[in-house]
Motif scaffolding. Structure first.
Motif, PDB file in Angstrom:
ATOM      1  N   MET A  84      66.833 -60.455 -30.888  1.00 11.80           N
ATOM      2  CA  MET A  84      66.681 -59.892 -32.174  1.00 11.80           C
ATOM      3  C   MET A  84      65.065 -59.634 -32.534  1.00 11.80           C
ATOM      4  SD  MET A  84      69.539 -59.055 -33.353  1.00 11.80           S
ATOM      5  CE  MET A  84      68.222 -58.382 -34.736  1.00 11.80           C
ATOM      6  N   LEU A  85      64.342 -60.463 -32.169  1.00 10.09           N
ATOM      7  CA  LEU A  85      62.958 -60.432 -32.338  1.00 10.09           C
ATOM      8  C   LEU A  85      62.396 -59.133 -31.790  1.00 10.09           C
ATOM      9  CD1 LEU A  85      61.131 -63.725 -32.600  1.00 10.09           C
ATOM     10  CD2 LEU A  85      61.209 -62.135 -34.235  1.00 10.09           C
ATOM     11  N   LEU A  86      62.772 -58.877 -30.512  1.00 12.30           N
ATOM     12  CA  LEU A  86      62.165 -57.695 -30.009  1.00 12.30           C
ATOM     13  C   LEU A  86      62.620 -56.484 -30.423  1.00 12.30           C
ATOM     14  CD1 LEU A  86      62.931 -58.565 -25.927  1.00 12.30           C
ATOM     15  CD2 LEU A  86      60.708 -58.125 -27.276  1.00 12.30           C
ATOM     16  N   ILE A  87      64.019 -56.500 -30.950  1.00 10.41           N
ATOM     17  CA  ILE A  87      64.391 -55.080 -31.799  1.00 10.41           C
ATOM     18  C   ILE A  87      63.614 -55.201 -33.087  1.00 10.41           C
ATOM     19  CG2 ILE A  87      66.203 -54.474 -32.877  1.00 10.41           C
ATOM     20  CD1 ILE A  87      68.313 -55.248 -30.671  1.00 10.41           C
ATOM     21  N   THR A  88      63.241 -56.246 -33.687  1.00  5.28           N
ATOM     22  CA  THR A  88      62.795 -55.963 -34.956  1.00  5.28           C
ATOM     23  C   THR A  88      61.207 -55.826 -34.777  1.00  5.28           C
ATOM     24  OG1 THR A  88      64.044 -58.112 -35.571  1.00  5.28           O
ATOM     25  CG2 THR A  88      62.246 -57.536 -37.161  1.00  5.28           C
ATOM     26  N   ILE A  89      60.517 -56.328 -33.884  1.00  4.96           N
ATOM     27  CA  ILE A  89      59.261 -55.842 -33.455  1.00  4.96           C
ATOM     28  C   ILE A  89      59.137 -54.370 -33.220  1.00  4.96           C
ATOM     29  CG2 ILE A  89      57.433 -56.117 -31.824  1.00  4.96           C
ATOM     30  CD1 ILE A  89      58.138 -59.157 -31.514  1.00  4.96           C
ATOM     31  N   PHE A  90      60.049 -53.860 -32.286  1.00  2.00           N
ATOM     32  CA  PHE A  90      60.101 -52.428 -32.174  1.00  2.00           C
ATOM     33  C   PHE A  90      60.303 -51.687 -33.388  1.00  2.00           C
ATOM     34  CE2 PHE A  90      61.037 -48.468 -30.117  1.00  2.00           C
ATOM     35  CZ  PHE A  90      60.566 -48.482 -28.721  1.00  2.00           C
TER      36      PHE A  90
ATOM     37  N   ASN B  84      50.062 -51.489 -30.794  1.00  2.00           N
ATOM     38  CA  ASN B  84      50.666 -50.384 -30.962  1.00  2.00           C
ATOM     39  C   ASN B  84      50.073 -49.450 -32.114  1.00  2.00           C
ATOM     40  OD1 ASN B  84      53.014 -52.329 -30.097  1.00  2.00           O
ATOM     41  ND2 ASN B  84      53.415 -50.516 -28.926  1.00  2.00           N
ATOM     42  N   VAL B  85      50.160 -50.024 -33.350  1.00  2.00           N
ATOM     43  CA  VAL B  85      49.434 -49.119 -34.097  1.00  2.00           C
ATOM     44  C   VAL B  85      47.809 -48.982 -34.151  1.00  2.00           C
ATOM     45  CG1 VAL B  85      48.815 -49.217 -36.634  1.00  2.00           C
ATOM     46  CG2 VAL B  85      50.793 -50.655 -36.010  1.00  2.00           C
ATOM     47  N   VAL B  86      47.293 -49.596 -33.452  1.00  2.00           N
ATOM     48  CA  VAL B  86      45.983 -49.243 -33.101  1.00  2.00           C
ATOM     49  C   VAL B  86      45.914 -48.039 -32.216  1.00  2.00           C
ATOM     50  CG1 VAL B  86      43.850 -50.061 -31.483  1.00  2.00           C
ATOM     51  CG2 VAL B  86      44.848 -51.747 -33.371  1.00  2.00           C
ATOM     52  N   ILE B  87      46.669 -48.160 -31.029  1.00  2.49           N
ATOM     53  CA  ILE B  87      46.834 -46.967 -30.129  1.00  2.49           C
ATOM     54  C   ILE B  87      47.288 -45.693 -30.843  1.00  2.49           C
ATOM     55  CG2 ILE B  87      48.036 -46.117 -28.010  1.00  2.49           C
ATOM     56  CD1 ILE B  87      48.114 -48.870 -26.855  1.00  2.49           C
ATOM     57  N   ALA B  88      48.458 -45.813 -31.656  1.00  2.00           N
ATOM     58  CA  ALA B  88      48.776 -44.352 -32.508  1.00  2.00           C
ATOM     59  C   ALA B  88      47.703 -44.014 -33.262  1.00  2.00           C
ATOM     60  CB  ALA B  88      50.063 -44.983 -33.275  1.00  2.00           C
ATOM     61  N   LEU B  89      47.084 -44.667 -33.982  1.00  2.00           N
ATOM     62  CA  LEU B  89      46.078 -44.296 -35.018  1.00  2.00           C
ATOM     63  C   LEU B  89      44.916 -43.798 -34.359  1.00  2.00           C
ATOM     64  CD1 LEU B  89      46.080 -44.569 -38.024  1.00  2.00           C
ATOM     65  CD2 LEU B  89      44.757 -46.632 -37.790  1.00  2.00           C
ATOM     66  N   ASP B  90      44.602 -44.402 -33.375  1.00  2.00           N
ATOM     67  CA  ASP B  90      43.167 -44.184 -32.594  1.00  2.00           C
ATOM     68  C   ASP B  90      43.681 -42.713 -31.841  1.00  2.00           C
ATOM     69  OD1 ASP B  90      40.691 -44.819 -31.363  1.00  2.00           O
ATOM     70  OD2 ASP B  90      42.079 -44.655 -29.382  1.00  2.00           O
TER      71      ASP B  90
ATOM     72  N   PRO C 105      54.440 -47.745 -22.922  1.00  2.00           N
ATOM     73  CA  PRO C 105      54.704 -48.791 -22.490  1.00  2.00           C
ATOM     74  C   PRO C 105      55.407 -49.965 -22.966  1.00  2.00           C
ATOM     75  CG  PRO C 105      52.348 -48.143 -23.308  1.00  2.00           C
ATOM     76  CD  PRO C 105      53.426 -47.068 -23.847  1.00  2.00           C
ATOM     77  N   MET C 106      55.916 -49.784 -24.365  1.00  2.00           N
ATOM     78  CA  MET C 106      56.595 -50.929 -24.920  1.00  2.00           C
ATOM     79  C   MET C 106      58.158 -50.620 -24.617  1.00  2.00           C
ATOM     80  SD  MET C 106      56.659 -51.603 -29.043  1.00  2.00           S
ATOM     81  CE  MET C 106      57.074 -53.140 -29.792  1.00  2.00           C
ATOM     82  N   ILE C 107      58.315 -49.378 -24.348  1.00  2.00           N
ATOM     83  CA  ILE C 107      59.653 -48.952 -23.839  1.00  2.00           C
ATOM     84  C   ILE C 107      59.874 -49.640 -22.474  1.00  2.00           C
ATOM     85  CG2 ILE C 107      61.446 -46.878 -23.521  1.00  2.00           C
ATOM     86  CD1 ILE C 107      59.929 -45.448 -25.852  1.00  2.00           C
TER      87      ILE C 107
ATOM     88  N   ALA D   9      50.910 -39.125 -30.403  1.00  2.00           N
ATOM     89  CA  ALA D   9      50.153 -40.443 -30.728  1.00  2.00           C
ATOM     90  C   ALA D   9      51.457 -41.487 -30.110  1.00  2.00           C
ATOM     91  CB  ALA D   9      49.891 -40.402 -32.093  1.00  2.00           C
ATOM     92  N   LEU D  10      52.432 -41.239 -30.803  1.00  2.00           N
ATOM     93  CA  LEU D  10      53.691 -42.220 -30.696  1.00  2.00           C
ATOM     94  C   LEU D  10      54.217 -42.298 -29.206  1.00  2.00           C
ATOM     95  CD1 LEU D  10      56.244 -40.903 -33.723  1.00  2.00           C
ATOM     96  CD2 LEU D  10      54.463 -43.063 -33.609  1.00  2.00           C
ATOM     97  N   ARG D  11      54.023 -41.253 -28.455  1.00  2.00           N
ATOM     98  CA  ARG D  11      54.531 -41.299 -26.954  1.00  2.00           C
ATOM     99  C   ARG D  11      53.263 -42.283 -26.439  1.00  2.00           C
ATOM    100  NH1 ARG D  11      55.096 -35.194 -24.984  1.00  2.00           N
ATOM    101  NH2 ARG D  11      57.491 -35.058 -25.570  1.00  2.00           N
ATOM    102  N   LEU D  12      52.354 -42.334 -26.757  1.00  2.00           N
ATOM    103  CA  LEU D  12      51.107 -43.175 -26.227  1.00  2.00           C
ATOM    104  C   LEU D  12      51.258 -44.556 -26.439  1.00  2.00           C
ATOM    105  CD1 LEU D  12      48.798 -42.085 -24.318  1.00  2.00           C
ATOM    106  CD2 LEU D  12      47.392 -42.172 -26.385  1.00  2.00           C
TER     107      LEU D  12
END
Lengths: 264, 205
Positions: free
Chosen positions: A225-231, A142-148, A189-191, A182-185
């Motif tokens: 909990m992990l999915l929430i933490t990851i998100f 997600n960070v790669v996609i957002a930054l890119d 998919p994660m949502i 950037a955040l939408r992109l």
């Protein structure tokens, strides 16, 4: 715990036969990805086997200093991957990317391990290392996609950025639509995946825990909990990475520096 | 006074400006002309701080163009680009975008003011309810121009402001924009009528 069927090394080896399908398809359609696929598979195998050995040792040692050091090293490797995959210059982006990764991990780890799981020692290797590993691994994409998306779009759609600035926008105001895109992109998919979790996909960690002999109820609670933490960690990491890095990515006139991109 | 002193700029070894100087008085209407590639857009980009790798000095309303002053200078500018592609999906959003910036918030025009400018620019107010992709390039150009004019900035920098317009509309808009007494206008243009009506013509060779 029930008895778990172990996979011996011969069986593990036969499991690789499944790779013949992707390798054949990628070869047949002349994608040029066969070599990369084979290298990636070998790397994944070696890395995971080595990690298995390291983790066994680190779990036994369970030293706070070693555990933190391990996480810092993982963060540095993750940051390196993020910068390289985003096509940005390592020297300019290294500090903001590492810092954002560490801050987002610290916040979400502290909350999850300290407040939700209520560990006496949040740096306990058995929890701290695998949870942080999952956070880093799952937020990286997600960070790669957002930054890119953020920097490439400002470069490609410079006209909009200039139009906003030249009509009185502050840098922050002019960058806001690019941050939004950037955040939408990065998170759409994660949502979508989160929304169908359990219906059309069983998450890897939960499956692993169940196969490892855990009670499915416990596995499900940890997975939620992990999915929430990851998100939460991924969004925080992406926003922080963009916010911290954009201090270095623009010149005194608030124009995007052209030297932020790595020469291809 | 807006002033350029001894400007020197080259791109890829090609000299665009060589010892170029310019003086523009407040309220003056200036047409910048010349063939494509001679630096018309670049001159506007220099004045708004988007092209900065030049030698020489640039002053906008007596403030030297440098990182310390750039925000103050941009507060005085309304900018109309030749490229009218936009990030906004609705016309209303497109029109009001500049008024969402903190520095312009207090300038948000009333419906009456917008209708008056729209009418002068041959625009129907009902366009506000449309999607940007459903209006023509010429309509988009005029909506952006209306927005620029209602920002009531002292300096309008416009790149080919009438390029997508019909002849009669072009004339009416030119007359309207160039009749704004307090407004300094610097426009890169090929439009003969706009050039004729301007106070000063600068030809880039």
């Amino acid at each position: 715990m029930e008895n778990v069927i172990d996979i011996n090394y011969f069986e593990l080896f036969t499991g690789y036969a499944l790779m013949l399908i992707p390798v054949f398809v990628l070869w047949y359609y002349k994608t040029g990805l066969v070599k990369d696929t084979l290298i990636a598979t070998v790397r994944m195998t070696i890395q995971l086997l080595l990690v298995g050995v390291y983790l066994e040792y680190i779990f036994k040692l369970n030293s706070i200093t070693v555990n933190i050091l391990w996480v810092v090293i993982m963060s540095i490797i993750a940051s390196y991957t993020i910068i390289i995959r985003s096509g940005l210059r390592f020297k300019l982006f290294f500090i903001p990317v590492v810092l954002s990764g560490l801050i987002s991990i610290a916040v979400t780890d502290a909350y999850f391990l300290g407040f939700v799981v209520k560990l006496e020692n949040v740096f306990d290797a058995r929890y701290f290392i695998p949870v942080t590993g999952m956070l880093l691994g799952n937020t990286l994409k997600n960070v790669v996609i957002a930054l890119d998306a953020f920097y490439k779009r400002i470069d490609e759609e410079e006209n909009y950025y200039h139009q906003y600035l030249a009509n009185g926008a502050t840098k922050k105001e002019a960058l806001q639509p690019f941050m939004r895109d950037a955040l939408r992109l990065a998170f759409n998919p994660m949502i979508a995946t989160t929304a169908v979790m359990g219906l059309i996909s069983l998450p890897g960690m939960m499956t692993g825990q169940i196969l490892g002999g855990s009670n499915p109820n416990v596995a499900v609670k940890y997975q939620i909990m992990l999915l929430i933490t990851i998100f939460s960690s991924a969004v925080l990491n992406a926003v922080l990475t963009i916010t911290l890095s954009n201090r270095f990515a623009f010149d005194g006139f608030e124009n995007l520096r052209k030297d932020i991109f790595r020469k291809q | 006074m807006t002033e350029i002193r001894h400007l020197y700029l080259s791109f890829d070894g090609k000299v665009i400006f060589n010892d170029f100087s310019l003086n523009i008085k407040r309220g003056e209407k200036v047409a910048v002309i010349g063939e494509s590639g001679k630096g018309k857009t670049t001159l506007l980009n220099i004045l708004s701080g988007f092209t900065t790798d030049y030698k020489g000095r640039v002053y906008v309303f007596n403030k030297e163009l440098n990182p310390e002053n750039i925000n103050e200078i941009r507060k005085d500018i309304a900018w109309l680009s030749q490229d009218t592609s936009t990030k906004e999906r609705n016309v209303e959003e497109l029109f009001f975008r500049p008024f969402s910036f903190a520095v312009n918030k207090h300038k948000k025009p009333s419906e009456k003011e917008i209708k008056a400018v729209f009418s002068t620019l041959h625009l129907d107010y009902s366009l506000m309810n449309k999607r940007v992709k459903n209006i023509s390039g010429g309509q988009k150009q005029r909506i952006l121009l209306a927005s620029c004019l209602l920002l009531k900035k002292p300096l309008l920098l416009a790149d080919e402001p009438t390029s997508a317009l019909d002849e009669q509309v072009k004339r009416d808009i030119t007359d309207f924009v160039l009749s704004q007494k307090e407004l300094t206008v610097i426009a890169a243009t090929h439009d003969d009528y706009w050039i004729r009506k301007s106070d000063k013509v600068i030809e880039l060779k």
